[in-house]
Design a protein around this motif. Structure first.
Motif: not given
Length: 320
Positions: A87-89, A114-118, A199-203
């Protein structure tokens, strides 16, 4: 065939020379070229040199564009599968350019991470007038068990430590450093106060982070005081974040590797943070993603096209 790094450097060099020649024409457009004037033909010589530099600059730009085009297509194959289930942010600073951020995100996807968010840091985050409130906010919403430095007390350091404690996985156990509720409390408070956006739910908790910056530099003039503060805060944020998360890559444009930019400051400080300049070029976008793998394996590097970079990119996978 010239390497992508050499093409970048050559392009920058000819751009500088071209600027000097153009500057000469602008400053002294009516230089004496008459016989006996002591400067016979100097105007024509400058014009001739300028014309040569224009052609050479166009050639090097075309070569660089060609190299970039090829690398842009090849990058996804180079990084393919290099970060499976990692998982990488991505965190972007206020001066980061959207195309650079999107290119890094696309390559992370190609690497099967794995997309850990932006998370986007806003201009308020690096504004000196908002520093006291930011410092107070992170202190009051700090995740349980997290600690802030008592020796270095500033908004950049403490916000970096707090966000890493909220966002990262423990490097040893790979368990989240913070609970879901504690992470949400800090992130929502910072967003509500205008310091970050997401964005909510993305982190989700991350093992590593790529922080994408821009080209901001600053000199010692009074006019550049806000820029100097923003750069210093960015550097302190990165150092604070890495002291907790321990797997940090910072990538910016080549200008930030000189003249007081964040890349230059980090490189002089010789931190454990991997730095990458020229992030607006495919070779450095690839380097940033490969640098994440290197960091996760305990390595560190200084990459890009600037004079203070050590290599263009980390070693390529052996199975290529």
């Amino acid at each position: 065939m010239a390497s992508p790094k050499s093409l970048v450097v050559a392009g920058l060099g000819f751009g500088t020379a071209l600027g000097v020649a153009l500057g000469t024409l602008l400053i002294a457009p009516n230089m004496d070229s008459t016989p006996g004037g002591g400067k016979a033909g100097s105007h024509d010589e400058v014009r001739e040199k300028y014309a040569e530099l224009v052609v050479e600059n166009e050639i090097h730009e075309a070569q660089l564009d060609s190299a970039d085009s090829v690398l842009r297509d090849l990058n996804r194959f180079v990084v393919d599968g290099s970060l499976v289930q990692r998982p990488v942010m991505v965190i972007s600073t206020p001066d980061a350019k959207e195309p650079d951020v999107n290119a890094v995100k696309d390559l992370l996807k190609s690497a099967d991470s794995t997309n850990a968010g932006h998370i986007t840091l806003t201009r308020k985050f690096v504004d000196q007038g908002s520093a006291d409130k930011l410092l107070s906010l992170v202190t009051n919403t700090l995740p349980a068990g997290a600690k802030l430095s008592e020796k270095t007390v500033d908004a950049g350091t403490h916000s970096g430590e707090a966000l890493a404690a909220a966002l990262m996985l423990d490097p040893k156990s790979t368990e989240p450093l913070a609970s879901v509720d504690d992470r949400a409390t800090l992130l929502r408070a910072l967003r509500k106060a205008g310091y970050i956006d997401y964005e909510d739910g993305t982190i989700v908790p991350a093992q590593a982070v790529i922080v994408v910056g821009g080209r901001q530099t600053a000199n010692d003039s009074e006019e550049d005081a806000p820029a100097r503060y923003a750069i210093d805060t960015t550097v302190k944020f990165l150092e604070g974040f890495d002291s907790v998360g321990m797997t940090t890559v910072y990538a910016g444009q080549v200008e930030a590797a000189g003249n007081g930019g964040a890349l230059e400051k980090l490189r002089k400080a010789k931190t454990e943070i991997t730095t990458v300049d020229s992030i607006d070029h495919p070779v450095s976008q690839m380097a940033a993603v490969l640098a994440v793998k290197e960091q996760l394996e305990g390595g560190q590097g200084v990459y890009g096209a600037a004079a203070n970079a050590q290599n263009a990119a980390p070693a390529l996978p052996k199975d290529l």
